[in-house]
Design a protein around this motif. Structure first.
Motif, PDB file in Angstrom:
ATOM      1  N   LEU A   1     -11.672  -7.431   0.947  1.00  0.00           N
ATOM      2  CA  LEU A   1     -11.961  -7.284   2.371  1.00  0.00           C
ATOM      3  C   LEU A   1     -10.682  -7.431   3.191  1.00  0.00           C
ATOM      4  N   PRO A   2     -10.593  -6.734   4.330  1.00  0.00           N
ATOM      5  CA  PRO A   2      -9.482  -6.974   5.254  1.00  0.00           C
ATOM      6  C   PRO A   2      -9.745  -8.229   6.075  1.00  0.00           C
ATOM      7  N   SER A   3      -8.719  -8.748   6.700  1.00  0.00           N
ATOM      8  CA  SER A   3      -8.895  -9.880   7.605  1.00  0.00           C
ATOM      9  C   SER A   3      -9.655  -9.442   8.847  1.00  0.00           C
ATOM     10  N   ASN A   4     -10.372 -10.402   9.427  1.00  0.00           N
ATOM     11  CA  ASN A   4     -11.039 -10.212  10.725  1.00  0.00           C
ATOM     12  C   ASN A   4     -11.978  -9.012  10.727  1.00  0.00           C
ATOM     13  N   LEU A   5     -12.706  -8.842   9.632  1.00  0.00           N
ATOM     14  CA  LEU A   5     -13.689  -7.765   9.553  1.00  0.00           C
ATOM     15  C   LEU A   5     -14.800  -8.024  10.565  1.00  0.00           C
ATOM     16  N   LYS A   6     -15.218  -6.963  11.277  1.00  0.00           N
ATOM     17  CA  LYS A   6     -16.260  -7.115  12.279  1.00  0.00           C
ATOM     18  C   LYS A   6     -17.577  -7.514  11.620  1.00  0.00           C
ATOM     19  N   THR A   7     -18.214  -8.543  12.149  1.00  0.00           N
ATOM     20  CA  THR A   7     -19.452  -9.073  11.574  1.00  0.00           C
ATOM     21  C   THR A   7     -20.598  -8.946  12.575  1.00  0.00           C
ATOM     22  N   PRO A   8     -21.871  -9.042  12.110  1.00  0.00           N
ATOM     23  CA  PRO A   8     -22.295  -9.222  10.713  1.00  0.00           C
ATOM     24  C   PRO A   8     -22.214  -7.917   9.927  1.00  0.00           C
ATOM     25  N   ILE A   9     -22.003  -8.056   8.620  1.00  0.00           N
ATOM     26  CA  ILE A   9     -21.919  -6.883   7.751  1.00  0.00           C
ATOM     27  C   ILE A   9     -22.449  -7.256   6.374  1.00  0.00           C
ATOM     28  N   THR A  10     -23.222  -6.348   5.780  1.00  0.00           N
ATOM     29  CA  THR A  10     -23.772  -6.568   4.444  1.00  0.00           C
ATOM     30  C   THR A  10     -22.697  -6.273   3.402  1.00  0.00           C
ATOM     31  N   LEU A  11     -22.441  -7.251   2.539  1.00  0.00           N
ATOM     32  CA  LEU A  11     -21.405  -7.114   1.525  1.00  0.00           C
ATOM     33  C   LEU A  11     -21.953  -6.776   0.145  1.00  0.00           C
ATOM     34  N   PHE A  12     -23.199  -7.223  -0.118  1.00  0.00           N
ATOM     35  CA  PHE A  12     -23.659  -7.177  -1.510  1.00  0.00           C
ATOM     36  C   PHE A  12     -25.178  -7.169  -1.509  1.00  0.00           C
TER      37      PHE A  12
ATOM     38  N   GLU B   1     -29.944  -9.336   0.315  1.00  0.00           N
ATOM     39  CA  GLU B   1     -28.640  -8.960   0.834  1.00  0.00           C
ATOM     40  C   GLU B   1     -27.796 -10.201   1.096  1.00  0.00           C
ATOM     41  N   LEU B   2     -26.512 -10.124   0.759  1.00  0.00           N
ATOM     42  CA  LEU B   2     -25.542 -11.149   1.127  1.00  0.00           C
ATOM     43  C   LEU B   2     -24.801 -10.633   2.356  1.00  0.00           C
ATOM     44  N   ILE B   3     -24.869 -11.369   3.464  1.00  0.00           N
ATOM     45  CA  ILE B   3     -24.340 -10.910   4.744  1.00  0.00           C
ATOM     46  C   ILE B   3     -23.231 -11.848   5.211  1.00  0.00           C
ATOM     47  N   LEU B   4     -22.093 -11.253   5.564  1.00  0.00           N
ATOM     48  CA  LEU B   4     -20.989 -12.002   6.159  1.00  0.00           C
ATOM     49  C   LEU B   4     -21.259 -12.136   7.650  1.00  0.00           C
ATOM     50  N   ILE B   5     -21.268 -13.388   8.172  1.00  0.00           N
ATOM     51  CA  ILE B   5     -21.597 -13.611   9.580  1.00  0.00           C
ATOM     52  C   ILE B   5     -20.418 -14.156  10.377  1.00  0.00           C
ATOM     53  N   GLN B   6     -19.313 -14.489   9.710  1.00  0.00           N
ATOM     54  CA  GLN B   6     -18.124 -14.970  10.393  1.00  0.00           C
ATOM     55  C   GLN B   6     -16.906 -14.208   9.875  1.00  0.00           C
ATOM     56  N   PRO B   7     -16.008 -13.755  10.764  1.00  0.00           N
ATOM     57  CA  PRO B   7     -14.793 -13.069  10.300  1.00  0.00           C
ATOM     58  C   PRO B   7     -13.969 -13.987   9.398  1.00  0.00           C
ATOM     59  N   LEU B   8     -13.335 -13.398   8.409  1.00  0.00           N
ATOM     60  CA  LEU B   8     -12.507 -14.143   7.460  1.00  0.00           C
ATOM     61  C   LEU B   8     -11.038 -13.840   7.717  1.00  0.00           C
ATOM     62  N   GLU B   9     -10.217 -14.866   7.677  1.00  0.00           N
ATOM     63  CA  GLU B   9      -8.780 -14.722   7.875  1.00  0.00           C
ATOM     64  C   GLU B   9      -8.090 -14.855   6.521  1.00  0.00           C
ATOM     65  N   GLY B  10      -7.258 -13.866   6.174  1.00  0.00           N
ATOM     66  CA  GLY B  10      -6.575 -13.909   4.886  1.00  0.00           C
ATOM     67  C   GLY B  10      -5.132 -14.365   5.015  1.00  0.00           C
TER      68      GLY B  10
ATOM     69  N   PHE C   1     -21.627 -17.105   5.161  1.00  0.00           N
ATOM     70  CA  PHE C   1     -22.551 -16.125   4.601  1.00  0.00           C
ATOM     71  C   PHE C   1     -23.988 -16.593   4.764  1.00  0.00           C
ATOM     72  N   VAL C   2     -24.912 -15.628   4.825  1.00  0.00           N
ATOM     73  CA  VAL C   2     -26.344 -15.891   4.761  1.00  0.00           C
ATOM     74  C   VAL C   2     -26.965 -14.849   3.835  1.00  0.00           C
ATOM     75  N   THR C   3     -28.181 -15.126   3.374  1.00  0.00           N
ATOM     76  CA  THR C   3     -28.926 -14.151   2.588  1.00  0.00           C
ATOM     77  C   THR C   3     -30.193 -13.786   3.344  1.00  0.00           C
ATOM     78  N   GLN C   4     -30.624 -12.551   3.166  1.00  0.00           N
ATOM     79  CA  GLN C   4     -31.889 -12.135   3.753  1.00  0.00           C
ATOM     80  C   GLN C   4     -32.489 -11.027   2.892  1.00  0.00           C
TER      81      GLN C   4
END
Length: 418
Positions: free
Chosen positions: A323-334, A374-383, A363-366
């Motif tokens: 993943l890139p840094s600061n990806l716009k959320t929420p987004i389904t990853l898996f 689904e595994l959902i990213l809800i907070q941007p990640l900084e690399g 992350f959350v699941t729904q």
């Protein structure tokens, strides 16, 4: 005499013995009648069930969506068009995707959006203006602004305005002598493209500094380098410059042979790669695992009376994301789905959640449907950083536990936002 013979008073006479035999025969006959009636009733119910099932319409064909093609100047990923399947689109270098990058097949047989198309990133990307001409974007076209002494739609012609002075090649790299011409006793001077006239000297325009504060006019995806009369863009290690001269594209190191040692698998990441070799858990007691593919372990059959063994994960799968840094959320990853195999009891309910890893609330699941998580990213990640998330899915049939499955997701976050 007294001895081994029983007393006549303790023996049944002939009539009593016959009566007892008749009673046993009647008892057996009654049991036989009830058993025959039970068999008859069972046959009748099975016949009714068979008739009712036969009257039901045959299973309808699985719902599918219309086939999709790769956009012109782009690529399509995904060849299955059944419900809940996804198709992804990308564009070739020098083109921009207009529309959704991913679509999902809905139960009504339609996609979640229109098929996208690829458009030139810039009409000026091919640098159509020659001889120092400046390309100006217009609606569905471009226009060339030519420097003094040049004319034509692409600045390809020499203008008839008199002889211009040549640039002083021996001067400093970031300054030039102006080009001047005499028009009706008035001397008119101008500078090459990328320079401006200051105190009778053409000074370089630092485009990188000029546009540094203009976020929406970002010249380069990564680093802007000022050059005499122009600028160039550079990319960090692990990336290459794209055809537009501005964007950075990840280099897939895994396409080269022998990148990773034997018994490991190369995973391409943003700007680099990782050599991975996931291992199955070590067995203990009645529980043991076997590797059925490079990224999946399955539990060996459990003894019938070993409840702890049955409650251990039946499958453990390994997944790797970049993943890139600061990806716009929420987004389904898996996505994680249960599989219905022939002869296997179909689960009527699922329970799922995040059971381990190094994540901290990002992350959350729904549930996306009855059989999918689904595994959902809800907070941007900084690399740069590496995160691990373990997703647990337990299957139940009418409240009875069937099996547990675990997906171990490793996420490599790039230090860059591209």
């Amino acid at each position: 005499m007294s001895g081994g013979l029983s007393s006549p008073q303790n023996c049944l006479n002939r009539q009593q013995l016959l009566t007892a035999i008749r009673q046993l025969e009647q008892l057996l006959k009654a049991h036989e009648t009830r058993f025959a009636e039970g068999i008859h009733n069972m046959k009748s119910r099975l016949a009714e069930l068979h008739n009712s099932v036969s009257k039901v319409a045959p299973d309808s064909a699985p719902v599918s969506c219309p086939a999709l093609n790769a956009p012109s100047d782009g690529r399509k990923f995904g060849s299955k068009y059944l419900v809940d399947h996804e198709v992804h689109f990308t564009c070739n270098a020098g083109f921009r995707l207009e529309g959704l990058s991913s679509v999902v097949c809905l139960p009504n047989g339609t996609w979640t959006g229109e098929q996208p198309h690829c458009r030139d990133i810039s009409a000026c990307a091919s640098q159509p203006c020659h001889n120092g001409g400046t390309c100006i974007e217009e609606v569905n076209q471009y226009r060339c602004i030519c420097p003094p002494g040049r004319s034509g739609g692409h600045c390809e012609h020499q203008a008839q305005t008199g002889t211009l002075q040549r640039t002083n090649a021996s001067g400093p790299a970031f300054s030039r002598e102006p080009r001047c011409s005499q028009v009706e006793r008035v001397q008119l001077c101008s500078c090459e493209e990328g320079f401006h006239l200051s105190r009778d000297v053409c000074q370089d325009v630092d485009e990188c500094e000029l546009f540094a504060q203009e976020r929406h006019l970002r010249l380069c995806m990564h680093t802007c380098v000022n050059t005499p009369g122009s600028y160039s863009c550079t990319c960090p290690s692990g990336y290459q410059i794209m055809a537009d001269g501005k964007s950075c594209e990840d280099i897939d190191e895994c396409v080269s042979p022998h990148v990773c040692p034997q018994a490991t698998t190369c995973i391409n990441t943003s700007g680099g790669f990782q050599c991975v070799s996931p291992e199955c858990p070590k067995g203990s007691g009645n529980v043991s695992y076997v590797k059925t593919s490079p990224f999946q372990c399955e539990r060996n059959p459990c003894p019938m009376d070993s409840r702890p063994c049955h409650h251990m994960p039946k499958t453990i799968s390994f997944h790797y994301l970049a993943l890139p840094s600061n990806l716009k959320t929420p987004i389904t990853l898996f996505r994680m789905a249960t599989v219905s195999a022939p002869g296997r009891i179909r689960p009527t309910s699922l329970r799922f959640g995040i059971v381990g890893g190094s994540s901290r609330g990002q992350f959350v699941t729904q549930r996306s449907d009855r059989q999918t998580v689904e595994l959902i990213l809800i907070q941007p990640l900084e690399g740069p950083q590496t995160l691990e998330v373990d997703v647990d899915m337990s299957e139940y049939h009418q409240r009875a536990f069937l099996a547990k499955h675990v997906s171990k997701v490793t996420i490599f976050v790039s230090p860059y936002d591209f």
